[in-house]
Design an enzyme around this catalytic site. Structure first.
Site, PDB file in Angstrom:
ATOM      1  N   GLU A  21       0.584  -1.210  -0.016  1.00 29.56           N
ATOM      2  CA  GLU A  21       0.169   0.136  -0.023  1.00 29.56           C
ATOM      3  C   GLU A  21       0.938   1.339  -0.036  1.00 29.56           C
ATOM      4  O   GLU A  21       0.497   2.395   0.215  1.00 29.56           O
ATOM      5  CB  GLU A  21      -0.893  -0.120   1.341  1.00 29.56           C
ATOM      6  CG  GLU A  21      -1.688  -1.195   1.141  1.00 29.56           C
ATOM      7  CD  GLU A  21      -2.705  -1.212   2.558  1.00 29.56           C
ATOM      8  OE1 GLU A  21      -3.719  -0.566   2.623  1.00 29.56           O
ATOM      9  OE2 GLU A  21      -2.468  -2.283   3.235  1.00 29.56           O
ATOM     10  N   SER A 156      -6.380  -2.645   2.072  1.00 30.04           N
ATOM     11  CA  SER A 156      -6.787  -2.276   0.658  1.00 30.04           C
ATOM     12  C   SER A 156      -7.156  -3.364  -0.279  1.00 30.04           C
ATOM     13  O   SER A 156      -6.807  -3.348  -1.494  1.00 30.04           O
ATOM     14  CB  SER A 156      -5.465  -1.353   0.128  1.00 30.04           C
ATOM     15  OG  SER A 156      -5.786  -0.096   0.874  1.00 30.04           O
ATOM     16  N   TYR A 225     -10.319   3.331  -5.600  1.00 28.24           N
ATOM     17  CA  TYR A 225      -9.623   4.645  -5.839  1.00 28.24           C
ATOM     18  C   TYR A 225     -10.074   5.281  -7.206  1.00 28.24           C
ATOM     19  O   TYR A 225      -9.670   5.812  -7.759  1.00 28.24           O
ATOM     20  CB  TYR A 225      -8.142   4.130  -5.971  1.00 28.24           C
ATOM     21  CG  TYR A 225      -7.647   3.737  -4.550  1.00 28.24           C
ATOM     22  CD1 TYR A 225      -7.688   4.498  -3.489  1.00 28.24           C
ATOM     23  CD2 TYR A 225      -7.376   2.393  -4.394  1.00 28.24           C
ATOM     24  CE1 TYR A 225      -7.305   3.889  -2.091  1.00 28.24           C
ATOM     25  CE2 TYR A 225      -6.995   1.907  -3.123  1.00 28.24           C
ATOM     26  CZ  TYR A 225      -7.067   2.693  -2.004  1.00 28.24           C
ATOM     27  OH  TYR A 225      -6.738   2.379  -0.981  1.00 28.24           O
ATOM     28  N   ARG A 264     -12.072   3.082  11.295  1.00 27.31           N
ATOM     29  CA  ARG A 264     -13.232   2.721  10.277  1.00 27.31           C
ATOM     30  C   ARG A 264     -13.452   1.268   9.992  1.00 27.31           C
ATOM     31  O   ARG A 264     -12.774   0.535   9.724  1.00 27.31           O
ATOM     32  CB  ARG A 264     -12.646   3.368   8.851  1.00 27.31           C
ATOM     33  CG  ARG A 264     -13.949   3.745   8.092  1.00 27.31           C
ATOM     34  CD  ARG A 264     -13.381   3.911   6.692  1.00 27.31           C
ATOM     35  NE  ARG A 264     -13.310   2.461   6.058  1.00 27.31           N
ATOM     36  CZ  ARG A 264     -12.451   2.159   5.312  1.00 27.31           C
ATOM     37  NH1 ARG A 264     -11.471   2.951   4.952  1.00 27.31           N
ATOM     38  NH2 ARG A 264     -12.127   0.898   4.777  1.00 27.31           N
ATOM     39  N   ASP A 266     -15.895  -1.764   8.715  1.00 22.27           N
ATOM     40  CA  ASP A 266     -16.592  -2.123   7.371  1.00 22.27           C
ATOM     41  C   ASP A 266     -17.659  -3.184   8.126  1.00 22.27           C
ATOM     42  O   ASP A 266     -17.212  -4.247   8.648  1.00 22.27           O
ATOM     43  CB  ASP A 266     -15.343  -2.645   6.360  1.00 22.27           C
ATOM     44  CG  ASP A 266     -14.602  -1.613   5.886  1.00 22.27           C
ATOM     45  OD1 ASP A 266     -14.895  -0.468   6.078  1.00 22.27           O
ATOM     46  OD2 ASP A 266     -13.427  -1.962   5.760  1.00 22.27           O
ATOM     47  N   GLU A 279     -14.241  -5.854   9.124  1.00 18.46           N
ATOM     48  CA  GLU A 279     -12.777  -5.640   9.870  1.00 18.46           C
ATOM     49  C   GLU A 279     -12.706  -3.906  10.129  1.00 18.46           C
ATOM     50  O   GLU A 279     -13.786  -3.334   9.792  1.00 18.46           O
ATOM     51  CB  GLU A 279     -11.440  -5.641   8.711  1.00 18.46           C
ATOM     52  CG  GLU A 279     -11.738  -4.767   7.615  1.00 18.46           C
ATOM     53  CD  GLU A 279     -10.626  -4.882   6.500  1.00 18.46           C
ATOM     54  OE1 GLU A 279      -9.431  -5.501   6.904  1.00 18.46           O
ATOM     55  OE2 GLU A 279     -10.743  -4.345   5.482  1.00 18.46           O
ATOM     56  N   ASN A 281     -10.097  -0.455  10.230  1.00 20.34           N
ATOM     57  CA  ASN A 281      -8.916   0.122   9.915  1.00 20.34           C
ATOM     58  C   ASN A 281      -8.583   1.030  10.862  1.00 20.34           C
ATOM     59  O   ASN A 281      -9.434   1.815  11.249  1.00 20.34           O
ATOM     60  CB  ASN A 281      -9.408   0.876   8.472  1.00 20.34           C
ATOM     61  CG  ASN A 281      -9.573  -0.310   7.382  1.00 20.34           C
ATOM     62  OD1 ASN A 281      -8.910  -0.954   6.763  1.00 20.34           O
ATOM     63  ND2 ASN A 281     -11.163  -0.560   7.198  1.00 20.34           N
ATOM     64  N   GLY A 285      -7.752   5.361   4.624  1.00 18.82           N
ATOM     65  CA  GLY A 285      -7.144   6.230   3.479  1.00 18.82           C
ATOM     66  C   GLY A 285      -7.668   7.525   3.930  1.00 18.82           C
ATOM     67  O   GLY A 285      -8.559   8.077   4.363  1.00 18.82           O
TER      68      GLY A 285
END
Length: 323
Positions: A21, A156, A225, A264, A266, A279, A281, A285
């Site tokens: 990443e 990612s 992205y 964050r 998910d 998961e 984070n 990002g």
């Protein structure tokens, strides 16, 4: 320390590194450097952790606080946090332990369950495991098809495979094995894909929920992205009670994992309204159009203000908020 005093601090944004990443991390780092400058910080440098002189530059720079924008290995797993602890330098986001347990998905799942957060059924195996026919049959019988196979400590969507037939499972495990020491094999949970950002330390708050609409099999690298307007629906189109529950579960995850500053989480929301966590984070990002900043903007927090808040949370977490 007043808001004006905070702006006088010298900040180093740490990005890059050696993980899959790296490019994404450098994009986050440059965006955060720009945002912190726009917020009024007078000294903001950007260092790539893979620079051969990184440590000497970090030590010699006279920095008051580090803004960690590294993703993946060495950035989200507690490694860079350990170095900053040794240097006694306050830094943004979670500490060594919170970063490590959040990165290791199977350990995180244990903590989720203890906190009453629904998780997908699954199993993990050592990287490099050669599944036998019996292993494959047993896993498919227990978890059904399709399955998701992923590195247990990567991000990612690197190394993630959606397995739709038993014959694909061995190759998927081999692919995921390149991403770490363990490989996670999980049932495919279907429903509405959402992510719930949380910011804060001891009194964290959930931001508006983002519904992710992809048109793809899953939220893969290509989709992640592309422009956010193509895939982010804010606020998520959930029944009010389900929306509140998802935010509560994200707060539970933040606390259970020991996250600081931001996280964050998910989820997939099943048709029956149950949010199932995938998961969390710890360094999401951080470009302007990334999920967490996009959510914060809809919640009334512009990107420069958000980045300034993260510096303030870092000082608070490391006991430097009062002069």
């Amino acid at each position: 320390m007043t808001s004006q005093d905070v702006l006088g601090l010298k900040v180093v944004v740490i990005a890059g590194g050696w993980s899959d990443e790296k490019k994404i991390s450098l994009d986050s780092g440059r965006a955060c450097q720009k945002a912190l400058t726009e917020a009024g910080f007078r000294g903001v440098d950007l260092l790539d952790a893979a620079d051969g002189e990184f440590v000497s530059k970090l030590v010699a720079g006279g920095y008051d606080v580090a803004f960690v924008a590294m993703h993946g290995h060495y950035g989200e797993d507690g490694c860079i946090q350990g170095l900053l602890e040794i240097l006694h330098m306050p830094y943004t986001f979670s500490g060594v332990l919170g970063s490590a347990v959040s990165t290791e998905k199977e350990i995180a799942k244990t903590l989720y369950r203890q906190a009453g957060i629904p998780t997908p059924r699954g199993t993990d195996v050592a990287a490099g495991t050669k599944l036998t026919d019996d292993d494959t049959d047993r896993i498919v019988d227990e978890l059904g098809l399709p399955l998701f196979v992923k590195p247990a400590a990567n991000g990612s969507s690197f190394g993630v495979t959606r397995v739709t037939s038993a014959s694909q499972l061995r190759e998927a495990v081999e692919r995921a094995s390149a991403g770490g020491d363990r490989v996670l094999i999980e049932e495919c949970v279907t429903g509405t894909e959402i992510t719930v950002p949380v910011i804060g330390n001891d009194d964290p708050k959930a931001l508006p929920i983002v519904e992710i609409v992809t048109g793809a099999e899953f939220y893969n690298l290509k989709v992640k992205y592309e422009p956010s307007s193509m895939h982010h629906v804010i606020p998520a189109r959930l029944e009010a009670g389900v929306y509140a529950l998802a935010q509560e579960l994200a707060l539970r995850a933040h606390r259970a994992l020991g996250c600081l500053g931001a996280s964050r989480s998910d989820f997939i929301v099943r048709k029956d309204g149950t949010p199932v966590i995938l998961e969390t984070n710890t360094i999401p990002g951080m470009t302007e159009n990334s999920l967490l900043p996009d959510s914060a903007r809809h919640g009334g927090i512009e990107f420069p203000e958000l980045c300034k808040k993260f510096v303030e949370y870092a000082l608070e977490a490391h006991g430097k908020s009062e002069a």
